[in-house]
Design an enzyme around this catalytic site. Structure first.
Site, mmCIF file in Angstrom:
data_model
loop_
_atom_site.group_PDB
_atom_site.id
_atom_site.type_symbol
_atom_site.label_atom_id
_atom_site.label_comp_id
_atom_site.label_asym_id
_atom_site.label_seq_id
_atom_site.Cartn_x
_atom_site.Cartn_y
_atom_site.Cartn_z
ATOM 1 N N CYS A 6 36.680 -5.473 28.951
ATOM 2 C CA CYS A 6 36.322 -6.701 28.243
ATOM 3 C C CYS A 6 37.583 -7.556 28.132
ATOM 4 C CB CYS A 6 35.780 -6.353 26.856
ATOM 5 S SG CYS A 6 35.505 -7.760 25.787
ATOM 6 N N HIS A 7 37.402 -8.861 27.999
ATOM 7 C CA HIS A 7 38.564 -9.756 27.912
ATOM 8 C C HIS A 7 39.428 -9.469 26.697
ATOM 9 C CE1 HIS A 7 38.031 -12.390 31.359
ATOM 10 N NE2 HIS A 7 36.861 -11.789 31.322
ATOM 11 N N THR A 8 38.842 -8.876 25.688
ATOM 12 C CA THR A 8 39.641 -8.564 24.506
ATOM 13 C C THR A 8 40.652 -7.466 24.807
ATOM 14 O OG1 THR A 8 37.735 -9.222 23.196
ATOM 15 C CG2 THR A 8 39.469 -8.040 22.044
ATOM 16 N N HIS A 19 37.069 -0.484 24.764
ATOM 17 C CA HIS A 19 36.179 -0.461 23.597
ATOM 18 C C HIS A 19 34.723 -0.713 23.944
ATOM 19 C CE1 HIS A 19 37.173 -4.694 24.213
ATOM 20 N NE2 HIS A 19 36.048 -4.974 23.616
ATOM 21 N N CYS A 55 29.738 2.139 7.742
ATOM 22 C CA CYS A 55 29.760 3.320 6.859
ATOM 23 C C CYS A 55 28.565 3.366 5.927
ATOM 24 C CB CYS A 55 31.051 3.340 6.047
ATOM 25 S SG CYS A 55 31.118 2.139 4.698
ATOM 26 N N CYS A 77 29.257 -3.215 3.830
ATOM 27 C CA CYS A 77 27.999 -2.620 4.309
ATOM 28 C C CYS A 77 26.880 -2.793 3.290
ATOM 29 C CB CYS A 77 28.198 -1.142 4.611
ATOM 30 S SG CYS A 77 29.145 -0.834 6.111
ATOM 31 N N CYS A 81 32.551 -3.922 8.318
ATOM 32 C CA CYS A 81 32.654 -2.726 7.488
ATOM 33 C C CYS A 81 34.139 -2.505 7.197
ATOM 34 C CB CYS A 81 32.080 -1.526 8.235
ATOM 35 S SG CYS A 81 32.427 0.074 7.464
ATOM 36 N N ARG A 85 38.944 0.188 8.718
ATOM 37 C CA ARG A 85 39.679 -0.920 9.328
ATOM 38 C C ARG A 85 41.178 -0.805 9.096
ATOM 39 N NH1 ARG A 85 41.310 -3.845 12.458
ATOM 40 N NH2 ARG A 85 41.200 -6.133 12.624
ATOM 41 N N CYS A 108 29.841 -3.812 23.559
ATOM 42 C CA CYS A 108 30.546 -5.050 23.178
ATOM 43 C C CYS A 108 29.889 -6.338 23.657
ATOM 44 C CB CYS A 108 31.998 -5.010 23.619
ATOM 45 S SG CYS A 108 32.925 -6.421 22.983
ATOM 46 N N ARG A 111 31.046 -7.810 34.551
ATOM 47 C CA ARG A 111 31.532 -6.556 33.987
ATOM 48 C C ARG A 111 31.778 -5.548 35.120
ATOM 49 N NH1 ARG A 111 32.996 -8.779 29.896
ATOM 50 N NH2 ARG A 111 32.709 -8.016 27.762
HETATM 51 N N1 LIG Z 1 33.458 -12.154 18.792
HETATM 52 C C1 LIG Z 1 33.237 -11.024 19.410
HETATM 53 O O1 LIG Z 1 32.737 -10.047 18.821
HETATM 54 C C2 LIG Z 1 33.543 -10.905 20.886
HETATM 55 C C3 LIG Z 1 33.020 -9.835 21.639
HETATM 56 C C4 LIG Z 1 33.292 -9.794 23.026
HETATM 57 C C5 LIG Z 1 34.082 -10.771 23.617
HETATM 58 N N2 LIG Z 1 34.605 -11.777 22.836
HETATM 59 C C6 LIG Z 1 35.400 -12.857 23.414
HETATM 60 O O2 LIG Z 1 34.485 -13.758 24.040
HETATM 61 C C7 LIG Z 1 35.175 -14.494 25.056
HETATM 62 C C8 LIG Z 1 34.355 -14.490 26.336
HETATM 63 O O3 LIG Z 1 34.301 -13.201 26.862
HETATM 64 P P1 LIG Z 1 33.798 -13.035 28.390
HETATM 65 O O4 LIG Z 1 33.918 -11.578 28.756
HETATM 66 O O5 LIG Z 1 32.482 -13.713 28.567
HETATM 67 O O6 LIG Z 1 34.931 -13.899 29.123
HETATM 68 P P2 LIG Z 1 34.980 -14.502 30.613
HETATM 69 O O7 LIG Z 1 36.407 -14.846 30.852
HETATM 70 O O8 LIG Z 1 34.252 -13.632 31.564
HETATM 71 O O9 LIG Z 1 34.161 -15.891 30.517
HETATM 72 C C9 LIG Z 1 34.773 -17.055 30.080
HETATM 73 C C10 LIG Z 1 34.133 -18.210 30.859
HETATM 74 O O10 LIG Z 1 34.644 -19.436 30.333
HETATM 75 C C11 LIG Z 1 34.934 -20.323 31.416
HETATM 76 N N3 LIG Z 1 35.933 -21.278 30.926
HETATM 77 C C12 LIG Z 1 37.275 -21.094 30.790
HETATM 78 N N4 LIG Z 1 37.842 -22.206 30.267
HETATM 79 C C13 LIG Z 1 36.832 -23.116 30.065
HETATM 80 C C14 LIG Z 1 36.772 -24.451 29.542
HETATM 81 N N5 LIG Z 1 37.888 -25.072 29.135
HETATM 82 N N6 LIG Z 1 35.567 -25.072 29.475
HETATM 83 C C15 LIG Z 1 34.443 -24.430 29.904
HETATM 84 N N7 LIG Z 1 34.428 -23.180 30.416
HETATM 85 C C16 LIG Z 1 35.618 -22.530 30.476
HETATM 86 C C17 LIG Z 1 35.400 -19.420 32.543
HETATM 87 O O11 LIG Z 1 35.212 -20.066 33.809
HETATM 88 C C18 LIG Z 1 34.477 -18.197 32.365
HETATM 89 O O12 LIG Z 1 33.277 -18.369 33.096
HETATM 90 C C19 LIG Z 1 36.556 -13.861 25.163
HETATM 91 O O13 LIG Z 1 37.461 -14.637 24.389
HETATM 92 C C20 LIG Z 1 36.366 -12.495 24.507
HETATM 93 O O14 LIG Z 1 37.575 -11.981 23.989
HETATM 94 C C21 LIG Z 1 34.343 -11.872 21.502
HETATM 95 C C1 LIG Z 2 35.962 -8.122 15.738
HETATM 96 C C2 LIG Z 2 35.721 -9.388 16.469
HETATM 97 C C3 LIG Z 2 36.364 -9.440 17.836
HETATM 98 C C4 LIG Z 2 35.920 -8.298 18.718
HETATM 99 C C5 LIG Z 2 36.149 -8.620 20.162
HETATM 100 C C6 LIG Z 2 35.670 -7.526 21.062
HETATM 101 O O1 LIG Z 2 35.791 -7.900 22.399
HETATM 102 ZN ZN LIG Z 3 34.927 -6.725 23.806
HETATM 103 ZN ZN LIG Z 4 31.166 0.019 5.520
#
Ligand SMILES: NC(=O)c1ccc[n+]([C@@H]2O[C@H](COP(=O)([O-])OP(=O)(O)OC[C@H]3O[C@@H](n4cnc5c(N)ncnc54)[C@H](O)[C@@H]3O)[C@@H](O)[C@H]2O)c1
Ligand SMILES: CCCCCCO
Ligand SMILES: [Zn+2]
Ligand SMILES: [Zn+2]
Length: 379
Positions: free
Chosen positions: A48-50, A70, A100, A106, A114, A118, A178, A373
């Site tokens: 994942c990107h994270t 993750h 939990c 929770c 939760c 953490r 995720c 993915r």
């Molecule tokens: N909040 C959460 O719980 C959670 C969970 C998972 C992932 N994330 C986050 O979500 C984000 C996306 O994850 P992903 O796996 O889909 O990423 P990814 O890199 O596969 O997709 C991002 C997309 O955005 C496009 N992009 C980049 N810059 C842009 C712009 N300026 N305007 C328009 N489009 C643009 C890219 O071409 C790509 O298609 C990441 O920052 C990731 O860390 C958050």
């Molecule tokens: C907890 C919010 C961010 C989690 C990002 C997982 O890719």
């Molecule tokens: Zn993730």
């Molecule tokens: Zn909890």
């Protein structure tokens, strides 16, 4: 009982020694689970990107050396004292968002966050003794997000383990750890998109496509996909995107372009990139009076969002989501069941399959436009 129960297991893991340096496949010692802990044989993990964000060194919670990962699935090898909800042999998905069912979060009924573990998972250790279960020849290796799935065996807190249908293909449902739930849940739980809504999705990667899939399932009338890569649109249509806008094709700010094309703005927007300028655009393309924008993307540490307060004073709502608002231990099994009933996609998000030994190549692929993915086989 596994023959390894109570023993230290030596297995292969991808170790991040320093930011931006290639991951190194090492023989890592994994200690037995202590009270309230579960040792899992990780069979499949996705990237994942994270993971990449922390590996880049931009994440202040990123501690090195560590084992990242993750988004995975596996089988319980052994459990520590007091663990009652899973047993050896159970098929599970590790959850970076614990549940939990006892803490203030929770019990609030207002969040999926939760607070129980953490304080430990945020600094790469385990709650019981504030130490790590990973080491190499006695040198501790930090955990990551309480999951560390880039290891053939990992130890996680019992509140961070979701027991799933054993007939579910682990090489597929690992994605329900995720990105896919995050996108679906952002629509269903965080925004609560109603039928007939107009939706804008910024970023058409795995998360953005899952938002589109969730919006389609919610009955959205229009799903506008915004991406700077034109190659994303063709595939995005398969996930429900009905229109595509590339900001690079317009002189006007993208939020104005969208407002002009939607009679005043969209009902819901989702930022699925992690770019604070796009987060502003996603808010400002929402309709006056009720438009709601959900931040999903993870921005680099220290980055801040901004807008004119009047955007909110006149009714727009700005919110965010972690894991799509899903309660992990309770709802990941439900998501697996939805996949098994073909009510949600998973296979369609998997574009590459590699092995643990190829993890650095997998990360290179992740940064290429064609990859959604990549699933790694761990054994
Ligand atoms: N909040 C959460 O719980 C959670 C969970 C998972 C992932 N994330 C986050 O979500 C984000 C996306 O994850 P992903 O796996 O889909 O990423 P990814 O890199 O596969 O997709 C991002 C997309 O955005 C496009 N992009 C980049 N810059 C842009 C712009 N300026 N305007 C328009 N489009 C643009 C890219 O071409 C790509 O298609 C990441 O920052 C990731 O860390 C958050
Ligand atoms: C907890 C919010 C961010 C989690 C990002 C997982 O890719
Ligand atoms: Zn993730
Ligand atoms: Zn909890």
């Amino acid at each position: 009982m596994a023959s390894t129960e109570g023993q230290v297991i030596t297995c292969k893991a991808a170790v991040a020694y320093e930011p931006n340096k290639p991951l190194v496949i090492e023989d890592v010692q994994v200690a037995p689970p202590q009270a309230g802990e579960v040792r899992i044989k990780i069979l499949f993990t996705a990237l994942c990107h994270t993971d990449a964000y922390t590996w880049s060194g931009k994440d202040p919670e990123g501690l090195f050396p560590c084992i990242l990962g993750h988004e995975a699935a596996g089988i319980v090898e052994s459990v520590g004292e007091g663990v009652s909800e899973v047993k050896p042999g159970d098929h599970v998905i590790p959850c970076y968002q614990a549940e939990c069912r006892e803490c203030k979060f929770c019990k609030s009924g207002k969040t999926n966050l939760c607070g129980k573990v953490r304080a430990a998972t945020g600094v790469g250790i385990m709650m019981n003794d504030r130490k790590t279960r990973f080491s190499i020849n006695g040198k501790p290796i930090y955990h990551f997000m309480g999951t560390s799935t880039f290891s053939q065996y990992s130890v996680v807190h019992d509140v961070s383990v979701a027991k799933i249908d054993p007939s579910a293909p682990l090489e597929k449902v690992c994605l329900l750890g995720c990105g896919v739930p995050t996108g679906l849940g952002a629509v269903w739980n965080t925004a609560k998109v109603e039928p007939g809504s107009i939706v804008a999705v910024f970023g058409l990667g795995t998360v953005g496509l899952a938002v589109a899939e969730g919006a389609k399932a919610a009955g959205a009338s229009r799903i506008i996909g915004i991406d700077i890569d034109n190659n994303k649109f063709k595939r995005a249509k398969d996930f429900g995107v009905t229109e595509f806008i590339n900001p690079k094709d317009h002189e006007k700010p993208i939020q104005q372009v969208i407002v002009d094309q939607t009679d005043g703005g969209v009902d819901y927007s989702f930022e699925c990139i992690g770019n604070v300028s796009v987060m502003r655009a996603a808010l400002e393309c929402c309709h006056k009076g009720w438009g709601t924008s959900v931040i999903v993307g993870v921005a680099a540490s220290g980055q801040e969002i901004s807008t004119r307060p009047f955007q909110l004073v006149t009714g727009r709502v700005w919110k965010g989501t972690a894991f799509g608002g899903f309660k992990s231990r309770s709802q990941v099994p439900w998501l697996v069941d939805k996949y098994m009933k073909k009510e949600i996609k998973v296979d369609e998000y998997i574009t590459h399959n590699l092995t643990l030994g190829e993890i650095n190549k997998a990360f290179d692929l992740m940064h290429e436009g064609g990859c959604l993915r990549c699933v790694l086989t761990m054994h």
